[in-house]
Design an enzyme around this catalytic site. Structure first.
Site, short mmCIF file in Angstrom:
data_model
loop_
_atom_site.label_atom_id
_atom_site.label_comp_id
_atom_site.label_asym_id
_atom_site.label_seq_id
_atom_site.Cartn_x
_atom_site.Cartn_y
_atom_site.Cartn_z
N ASN A 277 -4.06 7.77 -0.72
CA ASN A 277 -2.77 8.31 -1.16
C ASN A 277 -1.67 7.82 -0.26
OD1 ASN A 277 -2.71 9.99 -3.47
ND2 ASN A 277 -3.94 11.51 -2.36
N GLY B 243 3.06 4.81 4.97
CA GLY B 243 2.52 3.92 5.99
C GLY B 243 1.79 4.65 7.11
N ARG B 244 1.32 5.85 6.83
CA ARG B 244 0.59 6.66 7.82
C ARG B 244 1.43 7.04 9.04
NH1 ARG B 244 -1.76 7.44 3.94
NH2 ARG B 244 -3.96 7.10 3.44
N LEU B 245 2.77 6.88 8.91
CA LEU B 245 3.64 7.32 10.01
C LEU B 245 4.08 8.76 9.75
CD1 LEU B 245 5.83 4.17 10.81
CD2 LEU B 245 3.86 5.08 12.06
#
Ligand SMILES: Cc1cc2nc3c(=O)[nH]c(=O)nc-3n(C[C@H](O)[C@H](O)[C@H](O)COP(=O)(O)O)c2cc1C
Length: 211
Positions: A8, A189-191
């Site tokens: 996701n 972006g997993r940030l």
């Protein structure tokens, strides 16, 4: 679909120092109200982790049933596995996951039994079936069969026929007194945004964590 292909991208919201409340209790209430408004199913369901006698963790879902005086309340059987674990080690970790909002909240703290009158008042509000269930089920102990469980339920139904069901002495509430909160907002972006609030002698202090 293979499990390792499930993926996701989170992009619904952000969490920053300017908009987050100074009090983690206010921030929790804001997010909880937003989960209600978004019609998250069972927004008060949380994973509750406790510590076993051998130091290993144990976790299960319970329902948050109140937030009063900066304490988080849930109800259970005091003789259950979790009840015994909390008698030995009165600390717990709680986790909420509000998927439609791409949010997680983690809370850790000391756990105390609530006053018997608080448990009585809540027990009285429960549906009769649930009240009878609390008598019929020795939570976490072994039972020979489903039939045996239903036999015990029928027995307590007869016992309390026509009368109010009192609260069993071994059933009641716990209050988690938070020492740590972490609010997690999924980001692209997993940030992800992570704000942690830690209790200090000066009140809660806030810091940002790497995702
Ligand atoms: C959605 C959901 C809500 C639950 N709510 C409670 C609860 O409020 N209290 C409770 O004792 N168990 C609740 N349970 C059952 C617990 O997950 C668990 O099976 C039970 O408390 C026994 O746990 P233990 O053997 O670790 O003590 C719930 C389970 C689910 C799936």
């Amino acid at each position: 679909m293979k499990i390792d292909e499930l993926r996701n991208e989170y992009k619904k919201a952000r969490l920053d120092e300017a908009s987050a409340a100074a009090s983690p209790f206010v921030q929790f209430r804001t997010w909880f109200d937003e989960a209600l408004a978004a019609e998250v199913r069972e927004p008060n369901a949380m994973t509750l982790a406790t510590v076993r006698e051998d130091g290993r963790p144990a976790a299960r879902i319970v329902l948050l049933k109140g937030m009063e005086d900066e304490r988080f309340l849930f109800y259970t059987n005091y003789d259950s596995e979790k009840g015994q674990e909390l008698s030995r080690t009165p600390y717990a970790a709680m986790v909420f996951f509000w998927e439609p909002l791409e949010r997680q909240v983690r809370i850790e703290g000391e756990v105390l039994r609530v006053d018997a009158r608080v448990s009585d008042a809540y027990f009285e509000t429960r549906p009769r079936q649930s009240q009878l269930g609390a008598w019929a089920s020795a939570q976490s102990s072994m039972v020979d069969s489903r039939d045996e469980l239903e036999r015990r339920f029928a027995e307590v139904t007869r016992r309390f026929d026509g009368a109010p069901v009192p609260r069993p002495a071994n059933w009641g509430g716990y209050a988690v007194v938070p020492s740590m909160f972490e609010f997690w907002q999924g980001r692209p972006g997993r940030l992800h945004d992570r704000l942690r609030y830690v209790r200090t002698s000066r009140g809660f202090e806030r810091e940002r964590l790497c995702p």
